[in-house]
Structures are given as structure tokens and as C-alpha cells.
Design an enzyme around this catalytic site. Structure first.
Site, PDB file in Angstrom:
ATOM      1  N   SER A  20     -20.092  24.312  38.623  1.00 31.39           N
ATOM      2  CA  SER A  20     -19.512  25.549  38.109  1.00 31.39           C
ATOM      3  C   SER A  20     -18.342  25.988  39.004  1.00 31.39           C
ATOM      4  O   SER A  20     -17.373  25.242  39.148  1.00 31.39           O
ATOM      5  CB  SER A  20     -20.596  26.624  38.002  1.00 31.39           C
ATOM      6  OG  SER A  20     -20.162  27.697  37.183  1.00 31.39           O
TER       7      SER A  20
ATOM      8  N   ASP B  67     -22.581  23.481  26.758  1.00 30.43           N
ATOM      9  CA  ASP B  67     -22.330  24.506  27.773  1.00 30.43           C
ATOM     10  C   ASP B  67     -21.595  25.679  27.133  1.00 30.43           C
ATOM     11  O   ASP B  67     -20.499  25.516  26.594  1.00 30.43           O
ATOM     12  CB  ASP B  67     -21.489  23.915  28.906  1.00 30.43           C
ATOM     13  CG  ASP B  67     -21.523  24.764  30.170  1.00 30.43           C
ATOM     14  OD1 ASP B  67     -21.616  26.001  30.047  1.00 30.43           O
ATOM     15  OD2 ASP B  67     -21.444  24.194  31.270  1.00 30.43           O
TER      16      ASP B  67
ATOM     17  N   HIS C 181     -25.370  25.385  30.583  1.00 29.15           N
ATOM     18  CA  HIS C 181     -24.860  25.553  31.948  1.00 29.15           C
ATOM     19  C   HIS C 181     -26.006  25.360  32.937  1.00 29.15           C
ATOM     20  O   HIS C 181     -26.361  26.256  33.704  1.00 29.15           O
ATOM     21  CB  HIS C 181     -24.212  26.926  32.099  1.00 29.15           C
ATOM     22  CG  HIS C 181     -23.190  26.989  33.194  1.00 29.15           C
ATOM     23  ND1 HIS C 181     -22.082  26.168  33.223  1.00 29.15           N
ATOM     24  CD2 HIS C 181     -23.106  27.749  34.306  1.00 29.15           C
ATOM     25  CE1 HIS C 181     -21.359  26.441  34.302  1.00 29.15           C
ATOM     26  NE2 HIS C 181     -21.966  27.380  34.989  1.00 29.15           N
TER      27      HIS C 181
END
Length: 426
Positions: free
Chosen positions: A293, A375, A404
Site C-alpha cells: 500500500s 482491490d 486490499h
């Protein structure tokens, strides 16, 4: 005997406690191509199933939306699936991703499932422009920071040490005197020179535990925080900062690249390489950076800005291709310009200095890139854009169903890549 029986009775409630795992009601959405990939102009056929205890749930009410990722063209509510199934067809006229998301309501509770099909993803290219002075900006920033001595401080954490690994909380000077970066350093106990790994964090504010396991395999591992605060305080301190002074730090001074919060963060991550390189235990050869991320973005930035980095692993990398939103396409987290018809161009121009795409274009080391099509934080189109612009040895590993988060197999593959690059699993 009574003591033994009492001890066993004490253990039973713990050992027999049932874990909560998953849901009994599941919404499955899947395509007719096993790799979820299509060519532009092809039709993707989706099947939907709502199941309870593994069997189809009859007369279930669903809401659904379908269309390009982040820009659904169809939205419907209260559709009753008599036999618990539904079919849908979608296509794209240009490279990108088409998403079908279904939400079932059962006994007042909502359960969702989705499938995001790729259309010619290898042809997806970013919209982000690169400032003419991008390289000069970052060279000057790092040169200025490196005028300061690192002034490394180490504090042994005996409670975290093992027979094989010493664990320290460390700090070093970042971009100016008094501005420090903190992290957890794990070093093999056995004297020697080792490969090194820098772990950079996802967004948020939290303490860190260090990567003792990887260090135990024969590597120096430095895991850093990015907010200039110790990383071993009580959780409540980080919670207070998350909802107070550091709330929304990623939005700070977007219109001024010299005052953007990420100028200090990126600089501090690169200074972590300076710190590792100063260690007599480093073998001077292998040095990698990895994160997911926000950490994926930081991995790209560090690898692009420091030639001593020999490999990187970026997982569902955020902060890439913000400007796609200006073209009506899915854009990277934090989605700065999503839905804005007339964005502040000073913010658009300022964000370019902190767009992972512009760092990815400068990566020269080997890289492993992994993400999921489902995601809903980091659009898969932006992750593909990163991969497509990297001009260096690279491997892509797709886990289409992930949102995610990680799958165990993905985690294992990631760890194997890191160890292989450090020469530790041969």
C-alpha cells in the site's frame, strides 16, 4: 491429582474456544475466463451465486453495480434472485477494468461479493505527467538532508531478542537536526556480514514489532515508522495521533511540494538506506526494500532514489497515477482528484512529485509486483500502470480475488522472493 485436574480445567476453556472465521452466507461473483483477463472488445460473462451453508439461497434480494472500476454505469436495487443466481455481461472499449459488485441482504445483514475483469491490462498506461525538475527536486532534497550526520541511537529490547537475533529500537536524523526517524532493527547475533532489507510501512499510525523471522534466516532487517515518533509506545498514543495531529497527514500541503508531508517521509526512508549502509554488519552487496500500500509507493521511491538498492517488492502499491481521475479513469489512493471537475491545478502539479508512477519510471533494480483485481482501495489499473512503465527486471504475481489484503500464498511467494534476492534460500 487434584492440582492436575484443576490445571486441565483451567486450560480447557482456552484450548476448546471456537474461533470465528468467515461467513455462512457468501456472495460469489466469477468470470468465464479463469485468469480474469480479456482483450478490449471481448465480452466478459459473469456468474453470481448467493449461498448459505454452501447451497444456493432462494428468493434473495440483491443490489448491484457494474461498469468501469470506480465509475459504475449501472446501479440496481432490490433485485430478487429466485434461485440465488444471476448472470451479467460487460465489456470495455479501451484498456482497463470492469467491475461487477453484488450486495445481498439477508435477515437485515449485508454480504457483498465482486469480480473485476481486466481488459488488455498490459496496455494500460498512466496519465500522470512528470515535472521537468523532478530529478533536481529530489537530488537537492536528499543533498540537503545528508548535510546532517545520522547520529544513530540504538536501544536494545531484551524482551524481543532471541538466541539468533538481537532487536533494537533505533533512530537517526532525517532531513534536519532534531527531526528523527524511528524503527526496529533486527540483526543476527552471530558475527558476520549480511544482506539487508528495509521494510517501509502502509498508511496509518502504529507501533512496530520488527521482522525477527527474516533476520533469523541471516539478514539485517530495518522496519521503520515514518512519523518521527518512537515506535514502541502504548497503542493508545498512536490511536490519539491517528485521530488527532496526524489525521489525514497524506493530504498535507498538496499544493506545495516543499511542504508536502511526504517530502519528509520519502527522505527519511532513503536515509534508512544511509543508516543500513553505515552498518559494519552489512555485506555491501544486497539491499532490498519492500512494503505494501503506502509501503509499495515508498518502495518505488527508495529504489528510484538510491542506486544501492538492489531489489524491491511492492504489494498493491498505493499513491500511483492520481491524474487518471482527470480523464475519468480509476486513480490511485488517496484519490486526490476523484470526482473533481475543476481541480486546483497547483495541487495537481504538486502531487506529481509524489506520484509513484514517476518513481517507477526511474527504477533500475529487480522488482516483484503483486496485487489483486478486486482491490477497492488501490485500483488494479494503477498497479498495472506501475508495472507497465518499469524498465527493469520485473516479475508480476497476480492474486485476482484479493482486495486490499494478502492471501497466505501471496505472502509466502513474497517472502521467498526476498530471501532469494538475498541469497538465503538457495
Amino acid at each position: 491429582m487434584r492440582k492436575i485436574i484443576s490445571f486441565l480445567c483451567f486450560l480447557l476453556p482456552v484450548t476448546l474456544f471456537a474461533q470465528i472465521r468467515g461467513n455462512n452466507i457468501v456472495v460469489n461473483v466469477f468470470p468465464d475466463h479463469t485468469d480474469w483477463n480479456y482483450k478490449v472488445g471481448e465480452k466478459a460473462h459473469f456468474d453470481v451465486e448467493v449461498r448459505k451453508s454452501g447451497t444456493l439461497l432462494q428468493n434473495v434480494s440483491v443490489d448491484f453495480e457494474a461498469g468501469p472500476d470506480m465509475y459504475p454505469e449501472v446501479k440496481k436495487s432490490g433485485v430478487v434472485l429466485k434461485d440465488g443466481t444471476m448472470k451479467w455481461t460487460g465489456q470495455m472499449k479501451s484498456p482497463g477494468f470492469y467491475r461487477l459488485k453484488v450486495i445481498a441482504t439477508v435477515d437485515g445483514k449485508k454480504y457483498d461479493g465482486m469480480c473485476t475483469a481486466a481488459f488488455s491490462p498490459e496496455k494500460i498506461m498512466p496519465e500522470t505527467k512528470c515535472p521537468d525538475d523532478f530529478d533536481a527536486f529530489w537530488k537537492n532534497t536528499l543533498d540537503e538532508a545528508r548535510k546532517n550526520q545520522l547520529d544513530v541511537k540504538k536501544r536494545l529490547l531484551p524482551e524481543r531478542c532471541t538466541e539468533e537475533v538481537n532487536v533494537y529500537e533505533v533512530s537517526y536524523v532525517n532531513n534536519r537536526p532534531g527531526s528523527r526517524m524511528y524503527g526496529i532493527l533486527c540483526v543476527p547475533v552471530k558475527p558476520g556480514r549480511y544482506p539487508a532489507l528495509l521494510r517501509v510501512p502502509g498508511a496509518g499510525v502504529r507501533p512496530y514489532g520488527g521482522d525477527v523471522w527474516t533476520a533469523s534466516q541471516g539478514a539485517i532487517v530495518l522496519e521503520i515508522g515514518v512519523h518521527g515518533i518512537p515506535v514502541t509506545m502504548e497503542q493508545q498514543v498512536y490511536d490519539n495521533l491517528q485521530h488527532g495531529a496526524l489525521d489525514g497527514y497524506w493530504n498535507t500541503n498538496l499544493d506545495d511540494p516543499y511542504r508536502n508531508a511526504y517530502r519528509r517521509i520519502v527522505t527519511g526512508a532513503v536515509r534508512a538506506v544511509d543508516f543500513i549502509a553505515s552498518m559494519p554488519e552489512w555485506n555491501g552487496t544486497q539491499l532490498g526494500v519492500t512494503g505494501s500500500s503506502q509501503g509499495g509507493f515508498l518502495s518505488l521511491a527508495v529504489a528510484a532514489l538510491d542506486s544501492r538498492v538492489t531489489f524491491l517488492a511492492a504489494v498493491h502499491d498505493a499513491m500511483c497515477d492520481y491524474e487518471s481521475a482527470l480523464k475519468g479513469k480509476a486513480c490511485g489512493w488517496p484519490h486526490y482528484f476523484y470526482g473533481q471537475k475543476n481541480p486546483d491545478m497547483k495541487k495537481v502539479e504538486g502531487a506529481r512529485y509524489y506520484d509513484g508512477i514517476n518513481f517507477a519510471r526511474r527504477v533500475k533494480c529487480a522488482g516483484w509486483y503483486s496485487f489483486g483485481y478486486n482491490d477497492d482501495v488501490v485500483p488494479p489499473s494503477t498497479a498495472w500502470s506501475v508495472y507497465n512503465v518499469v524498465d527493469a527486471p520485473k516479475t508480476i504475481s497476480l492474486y485476482q480475488m484479493t482486495r486490499h489484503f494478502w492471501y497466505q500464498e501471496q505472502w509466502d511467494e513474497w517472502e521467498a522472493f526476498l530471501l532469494r534476492q538475498m541469497g538465503l534460500n538457495e
